[in-house]
Scaffold this motif. Sequence first.
Motif, PDB file in Angstrom:
ATOM      1  N   UNK A 192      11.007   5.312  -5.767  1.00  0.00           N
ATOM      2  CA  UNK A 192       9.889   5.152  -4.834  1.00  0.00           C
ATOM      3  C   UNK A 192       9.813   6.021  -4.305  1.00  0.00           C
ATOM      4  N   UNK A 193      10.718   6.297  -2.987  1.00  0.00           N
ATOM      5  CA  UNK A 193      10.760   7.986  -2.299  1.00  0.00           C
ATOM      6  C   UNK A 193      10.739   6.910  -0.798  1.00  0.00           C
ATOM      7  N   UNK A 194      10.891   7.928  -0.305  1.00  0.00           N
ATOM      8  CA  UNK A 194      10.916   7.658   1.691  1.00  0.00           C
ATOM      9  C   UNK A 194      10.158   7.181   2.414  1.00  0.00           C
ATOM     10  N   UNK A 195       9.863   6.679   3.381  1.00  0.00           N
ATOM     11  CA  UNK A 195       8.519   6.392   3.940  1.00  0.00           C
ATOM     12  C   UNK A 195       9.245   7.226   5.354  1.00  0.00           C
ATOM     13  N   UNK A 196       7.812   7.645   5.969  1.00  0.00           N
ATOM     14  CA  UNK A 196       7.945   9.300   7.091  1.00  0.00           C
ATOM     15  C   UNK A 196       7.516   7.731   8.167  1.00  0.00           C
ATOM     16  N   UNK A 197       9.195   7.217   8.679  1.00  0.00           N
ATOM     17  CA  UNK A 197       8.898   6.322   9.799  1.00  0.00           C
ATOM     18  C   UNK A 197       8.571   6.926  10.511  1.00  0.00           C
ATOM     19  N   UNK A 198       9.599   7.906  11.250  1.00  0.00           N
ATOM     20  CA  UNK A 198       9.531   8.869  12.535  1.00  0.00           C
ATOM     21  C   UNK A 198       8.434   9.470  12.619  1.00  0.00           C
ATOM     22  N   UNK A 199       7.702   9.920  12.112  1.00  0.00           N
ATOM     23  CA  UNK A 199       6.404  10.327  11.865  1.00  0.00           C
ATOM     24  C   UNK A 199       5.283   9.563  12.441  1.00  0.00           C
ATOM     25  N   UNK A 242      -5.206  -3.613  14.137  1.00  0.00           N
ATOM     26  CA  UNK A 242      -4.545  -4.411  14.647  1.00  0.00           C
ATOM     27  C   UNK A 242      -3.979  -5.531  14.202  1.00  0.00           C
ATOM     28  N   UNK A 243      -5.235  -5.841  13.308  1.00  0.00           N
ATOM     29  CA  UNK A 243      -4.360  -7.477  12.156  1.00  0.00           C
ATOM     30  C   UNK A 243      -4.130  -7.054  10.995  1.00  0.00           C
ATOM     31  N   UNK A 244      -3.254  -5.650  10.900  1.00  0.00           N
ATOM     32  CA  UNK A 244      -3.095  -5.784   9.210  1.00  0.00           C
ATOM     33  C   UNK A 244      -1.458  -4.432   9.531  1.00  0.00           C
ATOM     34  N   UNK A 245      -0.870  -5.335   8.347  1.00  0.00           N
ATOM     35  CA  UNK A 245      -0.232  -4.515   8.205  1.00  0.00           C
ATOM     36  C   UNK A 245       0.109  -4.012   6.965  1.00  0.00           C
ATOM     37  N   UNK A 246       0.781  -3.160   5.960  1.00  0.00           N
ATOM     38  CA  UNK A 246       0.649  -2.684   5.080  1.00  0.00           C
ATOM     39  C   UNK A 246       2.349  -2.504   5.141  1.00  0.00           C
ATOM     40  N   UNK A 247       2.752  -3.110   3.108  1.00  0.00           N
ATOM     41  CA  UNK A 247       3.591  -3.205   2.673  1.00  0.00           C
ATOM     42  C   UNK A 247       4.075  -1.552   2.727  1.00  0.00           C
ATOM     43  N   UNK A 248       5.759  -1.165   2.674  1.00  0.00           N
ATOM     44  CA  UNK A 248       6.129  -0.109   2.007  1.00  0.00           C
ATOM     45  C   UNK A 248       5.532   1.233   3.260  1.00  0.00           C
ATOM     46  N   UNK A 249       4.321   2.092   2.183  1.00  0.00           N
ATOM     47  CA  UNK A 249       3.555   2.694   2.963  1.00  0.00           C
ATOM     48  C   UNK A 249       4.357   4.667   3.146  1.00  0.00           C
ATOM     49  N   UNK A 250       4.405   5.015   1.928  1.00  0.00           N
ATOM     50  CA  UNK A 250       5.365   5.628   1.573  1.00  0.00           C
ATOM     51  C   UNK A 250       4.585   6.565   1.311  1.00  0.00           C
ATOM     52  N   UNK A 251       3.588   6.478   0.651  1.00  0.00           N
ATOM     53  CA  UNK A 251       2.958   8.407   0.273  1.00  0.00           C
ATOM     54  C   UNK A 251       1.635   8.679   0.833  1.00  0.00           C
ATOM     55  N   UNK A 252       1.549   9.110   2.357  1.00  0.00           N
ATOM     56  CA  UNK A 252       0.231   9.104   3.178  1.00  0.00           C
ATOM     57  C   UNK A 252       0.654  10.382   3.849  1.00  0.00           C
ATOM     58  N   UNK A 253      -0.524  11.476   3.640  1.00  0.00           N
ATOM     59  CA  UNK A 253      -0.509  13.263   3.879  1.00  0.00           C
ATOM     60  C   UNK A 253      -0.661  12.771   5.596  1.00  0.00           C
ATOM     61  N   UNK A 254      -0.475  13.365   6.204  1.00  0.00           N
ATOM     62  CA  UNK A 254      -0.135  13.902   7.928  1.00  0.00           C
ATOM     63  C   UNK A 254      -1.831  13.192   8.574  1.00  0.00           C
ATOM     64  N   UNK A 259       1.171  -1.240  -0.226  1.00  0.00           N
ATOM     65  CA  UNK A 259      -0.440   0.142   0.381  1.00  0.00           C
ATOM     66  C   UNK A 259       0.903   0.999  -0.194  1.00  0.00           C
ATOM     67  N   UNK A 260       0.574   2.000  -0.525  1.00  0.00           N
ATOM     68  CA  UNK A 260       1.016   3.466  -0.898  1.00  0.00           C
ATOM     69  C   UNK A 260       2.509   3.618  -1.317  1.00  0.00           C
ATOM     70  N   UNK A 261       2.581   2.731  -2.056  1.00  0.00           N
ATOM     71  CA  UNK A 261       4.414   2.360  -2.477  1.00  0.00           C
ATOM     72  C   UNK A 261       4.881   3.442  -3.601  1.00  0.00           C
ATOM     73  N   UNK A 262       3.933   3.753  -4.191  1.00  0.00           N
ATOM     74  CA  UNK A 262       4.513   4.627  -5.291  1.00  0.00           C
ATOM     75  C   UNK A 262       3.550   5.612  -5.487  1.00  0.00           C
ATOM     76  N   UNK A 263       4.234   6.771  -6.332  1.00  0.00           N
ATOM     77  CA  UNK A 263       3.103   7.578  -6.631  1.00  0.00           C
ATOM     78  C   UNK A 263       2.447   7.452  -7.689  1.00  0.00           C
ATOM     79  N   UNK A 264       2.717   6.386  -8.800  1.00  0.00           N
ATOM     80  CA  UNK A 264       1.429   6.733  -9.711  1.00  0.00           C
ATOM     81  C   UNK A 264       0.779   5.026  -9.245  1.00  0.00           C
TER      82      UNK A 264
END
Length: 398
Positions: free
Chosen positions: A300-307, A263-275, A233-238
């Motif tokens: 693809x971009x850099x996931x906002x791991x800190x946020x 809590x039973x779900x996890x997404x791979x990548x998660x780069x293109x999320x807004x605040x 999910x939300x891996x690329x701008x495309x």
Amino acid sequence: MTLVIEGAYIATVDSDSTEHPTGHVVVDGNRITAVGSGPAPADVRAESQIFDGTGCLVTPGFVNTHHHLYQWVTRGHAVDDPLFEWLTELYPVWAGIDERAVNVAASAGLAWLARTGCTTSTDHHYVFPREGGDVFAAEVAAARTVGLRFHPTRGSMDLGRSRGGLPPDDVVEGRDAILQATSATIDRWHDPSADSMLRVAVAPCSPFSVTAVLMKESATLARDKGVLLHTHLAETADEDAYCRERFDCSPLEYVEDLGWSGEDVWYAHGIWFDDAEIARIGRSRTGIAHCPSSNARLGAGIARARDLRDAGARVGLGVDGAASNEASSLVEELRHAVLFARARGGPQALAVREALEMATNGGGRHSRTHRRPRLDRGRQARRPRRVAAGHDRPCRHR
């Protein structure tokens, strides 16, 4: 035989961040029974095998939260392409894999993971060629040979190119066949016991390769059987543009509307999320598999791991497929998580010990079996429809 490691620097990564500059670890069978400063007690040492860990760092085992092990056999392809073009070139190649290729690839990938400190790995396998044999069993056999705790996912694709998806029609499966095979895979392989070395999750591939109906029915199946859910999910701008054009919403809004958060779900990548989306992910305690090396390789971009961490999301680290990474090194992902976070947010954006927590406990929180009450089959079950906060209309599910 009891094993004692002595003289090492020990980072427990516990809730108090306890560390022992010169400490010991006692391992009895498959359990760590003691951790502390200095040497182990004399009575324990007398009946144990002693390993001198002087000059070494001892940490909990790393947990790999996203991978495609079969891709080990296709490293080096489409080296300059972004995700959609990279996939377009590789789908026809992957259509020819079989159980032998998967076993060899999984054995190599898992062995390299073990060499880099990984003790638990997932795998997202979603390509099942009609003449390929039992590819899922082939990777299970590889994990047992290597000796890693294994949490593979039964992936799937049912949205071929003729219906608006990205993959060619000859690499997708029918929805009914997918659900039957997924249910059978869980029944055959999933072990929910405390000492389990093998647990199975359910993982439709992505918004551009899976129909909304399959996403919904996969979630129902997983929750009925008490297993976890995973997807890209939300891996690329495309991908973001695809969802907005096809569904009139963002990728996160799309999957939330289908019940894919919590809590039973996890997404791979998660780069293109807004605040606002990061805040929702944190509130729902949904997990994120942060794959810094693969994200950089594909541009693809850099996931906002800190946020995401600050918002309360469960953030672990993932290698992703060797074809988009050229490696299977968890320690390299830990390093890259630190570097890319600092490249994005400055020198204090992510501490080394925070990255270590992501590689260990952060990933471990993804791997717990989630149990929900089974549906009462004597009446029609109706699940609440989810609409994202701030999203006042449902997505268009074509």
